[in-house]
Design an enzyme around this catalytic site. Structure first.
Site, PDB file in Angstrom:
ATOM      1  CB  THR A 199      -1.150   0.048   1.519  1.00 43.42           C
ATOM      2  OG1 THR A 199       0.061  -0.232   2.107  1.00 43.42           O
ATOM      3  CG2 THR A 199      -2.102  -0.995   0.979  1.00 43.42           C
ATOM      4  CG  HIS A 243      -2.739 -15.736  -3.448  1.00 43.58           C
ATOM      5  ND1 HIS A 243      -2.932 -14.573  -2.748  1.00 43.58           N
ATOM      6  CD2 HIS A 243      -2.348 -16.919  -2.649  1.00 43.58           C
ATOM      7  CE1 HIS A 243      -3.494 -15.312  -1.581  1.00 43.58           C
ATOM      8  NE2 HIS A 243      -3.606 -16.684  -1.411  1.00 43.58           N
ATOM      9  CB  CYS A 260      -1.663 -18.713 -24.948  1.00 42.01           C
ATOM     10  SG  CYS A 260      -2.917 -19.447 -25.552  1.00 42.01           S
ATOM     11  CB  SER A 267      -7.164  -9.137   6.746  1.00 38.47           C
ATOM     12  OG  SER A 267      -6.772  -9.874   5.829  1.00 38.47           O
TER      13      SER A 267
END
Ligand code: NAD
Length: 233
Positions: free
Chosen positions: A26, A119, A127, A190
């Site tokens: 952030t 992730h 593709c 979180s």
């Protein structure tokens, strides 16, 4: 414990693992999901959790890419003080790995090499028809259209969408690094996205060396530093 107390512990540690999330970026200008300024506080016709699911990607590919290009890609973002400090620790031989839920590639941009991306990454794309690999720039050239390969197939970002499983190699590497760490710093997350959040349980080092750094308190952890991670790290 005071910040100086935590610093002294970090100076003694030899195998620090950092487990991070969107809050690490952030301060580089990339919004997280769950802060007050995060994507989940903004109003959308379809909630971000739905748009960022595998089911939605295949059913509404055009709308997926509209959201993805607008909200998930920040080409101007640069590594901040947190990314840089972790890269410095790795070079000094103090940090054995970064385990990240982020997909922005900023740890590598800061010079970190041992990064397990649970992730995936916006920098890798494939593709769906022929398997050819593409860089982020190739994707951006086709914006705002659906990115397509020469073979006609849709190019899918190698990011883990809701409903997809985590990449096996990253999971293995992450669990091994966490299990062998003598300090685990959990920062800017979180801890609500599973299974990634459950990885913290694999830490077997001293309890006082399990440290959370976050803007807000995370329940269930004894040692917490509350504030901006770029400043605190
Ligand atoms: P989250 O949005 O659920 O939580 C972010 C946490 O970081 C919050 O608790 C917030 O208080 C804290 N935070 C925000 N700024 C901070 C700062 N400067 N210093 C310290 N703490 C700060 O994010 P999550 O737990 O990572 O889970 C969301 C999912 O979204 C992840 O899977 C992640 O891959 C993805 N995501 C990634 C990016 C990225 O790659 N930069 C951005 C948004 C979302």
């Amino acid at each position: 414990m005071t910040v100086d107390g935590y610093r002294a512990r970090a100076e003694r540690a030899e195998r620090i693992v950092f487990f991070g999330g969107a809050g690490v970026s952030t301060e580089s200008g990339i919004p997280d999901f769950r802060s007050v300024d995060g994507l989940y506080s903004q109003k959308y016709d379809v909630p971000p959790e739905t748009v960022l699911s595998a089911e939605y990607f295949y059913a509404h590919t055009d709308k997926f890419f509209r959201f993805y290009f607008d909200k998930m890609i920040c080409t101007d973002a640069k590594p901040n003080a947190a990314h840089k400090k972790l890269a410095e620790w790795e070079k000094q031989g103090k940090l054995s790995a970064i385990v990240t839920q982020n997909i922005d590639g900023l740890h590598q941009a800061a010079g970190s090499e041992k990064v397990f991306e649970l992730h995936g990454s916006v920098h890798r794309n494939t593709c769906t028809l022929c398997g050819k690999a593409f860089a982020l720039d190739d994707m951006l050239k086709q914006k705002p259209n659906i990115p397509r390969c020469d073979c006609g197939g849709v190019i899918k970002p190698n990011v883990v969408l809701y409903g997809e499983s985590l990449p096996y190699a990253a999971v293995n590497g992450a669990l091994d690094a966490i299990a062998n760490a003598d300090m685990l710093i959990v920062g800017g997350t979180s801890l609500t996205v599973y299974p990634a959040a459950s990885f913290v349980k694999y830490y077997k080092g001293a309890r006082e060396n399990l440290i959370v750094i976050n803007l807000t308190e995370i329940s269930g952890f004894e040692n917490q530093l509350i504030g901006k991670i770029g400043e605190l790290l």
